[in-house]
Write a protein that holds these residues in place. Sequence first.
Motif, mmCIF file in Angstrom:
data_model
loop_
_atom_site.group_PDB
_atom_site.id
_atom_site.type_symbol
_atom_site.label_atom_id
_atom_site.label_comp_id
_atom_site.label_asym_id
_atom_site.label_seq_id
_atom_site.Cartn_x
_atom_site.Cartn_y
_atom_site.Cartn_z
ATOM 1 N N ILE A 86 5.709 9.746 7.848
ATOM 2 C CA ILE A 86 5.214 8.557 7.761
ATOM 3 C C ILE A 86 5.685 7.429 7.250
ATOM 4 N N LEU A 87 6.050 7.766 5.987
ATOM 5 C CA LEU A 87 6.968 6.784 5.120
ATOM 6 C C LEU A 87 8.020 6.292 5.588
ATOM 7 N N LEU A 135 0.999 -1.409 0.109
ATOM 8 C CA LEU A 135 -0.034 0.132 -0.039
ATOM 9 C C LEU A 135 0.944 1.081 -0.075
ATOM 10 N N TRP A 136 1.914 1.331 0.826
ATOM 11 C CA TRP A 136 2.845 2.328 1.031
ATOM 12 C C TRP A 136 3.610 2.473 -0.386
ATOM 13 N N VAL A 186 16.551 5.622 -0.317
ATOM 14 C CA VAL A 186 16.576 6.210 -1.836
ATOM 15 C C VAL A 186 14.946 6.683 -2.331
ATOM 16 N N ILE A 187 14.136 5.763 -1.837
ATOM 17 C CA ILE A 187 12.716 6.168 -1.872
ATOM 18 C C ILE A 187 12.301 7.334 -1.557
ATOM 19 N N PRO A 211 9.374 -0.312 5.409
ATOM 20 C CA PRO A 211 10.674 -1.321 5.975
ATOM 21 C C PRO A 211 11.693 -1.056 4.842
ATOM 22 N N GLU A 212 13.021 -1.259 5.364
ATOM 23 C CA GLU A 212 14.150 -1.170 4.635
ATOM 24 C C GLU A 212 14.288 -2.423 4.057
ATOM 25 N N SER A 213 14.983 -2.554 2.874
ATOM 26 C CA SER A 213 15.178 -3.889 2.383
ATOM 27 C C SER A 213 16.036 -4.634 3.244
ATOM 28 N N VAL A 214 15.146 -5.881 3.675
ATOM 29 C CA VAL A 214 15.942 -6.837 4.509
ATOM 30 C C VAL A 214 17.220 -7.429 3.861
#
Length: 253
Positions: free
Chosen positions: A192-193, A26-27, A90-91, A198-201
């Motif tokens: 909020i983002l 959703l994000w 980066v996002i 979450p960060e890339s695991v």
Amino acid sequence: MTATTMNVNAVIDQAKFKPFHLTVVLWCLFVVLFDGYDLAINGVALPLLMKEWSMTAVQAGMLASTALAGMMFGAMLFGMLADKIGRKKVIIICVTLFSGFTFAGGFASNPTEFGILRFIAGLGIGGVLPNLVALTSEYAPQKFRSTLVTAMFSGYAMGGIMAALLGVAFTPTFGWKIMFFIAGIPLLFIPILWKFLPESVTFLVKDQQTEKARSIIQRLVPEETVTSDTVLVLNEAKVPDASVAALFKNGRG
């Protein structure tokens, strides 16, 4: 039962769909919605700008291409940067660029200013998309991966539709600038983002941020016990042939 070694990729592939996955999708959908919107508003604004700034069709076409040029450089730059600082950062950077500089485009007073702002916005527009796809794909369970990535990516087209509908509704009364001011909405969601995306695991494991990685894995598989003794490993990746000749191998020519 406490695991001593846990394969992160296998855990994600075999995980059941949970609210955590929905949050990620959703994000990412929210971001890609405005990503598509920010690119599509050119089609709404340019006919009005041609009249206001007395531009020819060729000049308007050149002006529209500035965002596309920015997208090309953004996709290359931010794809590589994500490997160094993580996809989440980066996002956030890309959202700030495409939303902030598209918003600023509403204050442009001439084609040169507008073109520069659109180029910078294009860096974010082009840079965020591959990272959103990669993040969604990375967290999606294997059997849902194609569906979730496709659902998230559909937001790009939805953003274009939103631009057209809002253009019909608002530009007759408020002019072309309102379309660019609407593009600033994601800036309000950046905190909020930062908190909920979450960060890339995979990045966390490679960067040895193991505590954060274990916390995310625990949310993905709450039925497992992930402790400070749990060693997280990734699938071994084969180093590809990166030579020019490799472009023409395996039917790619």
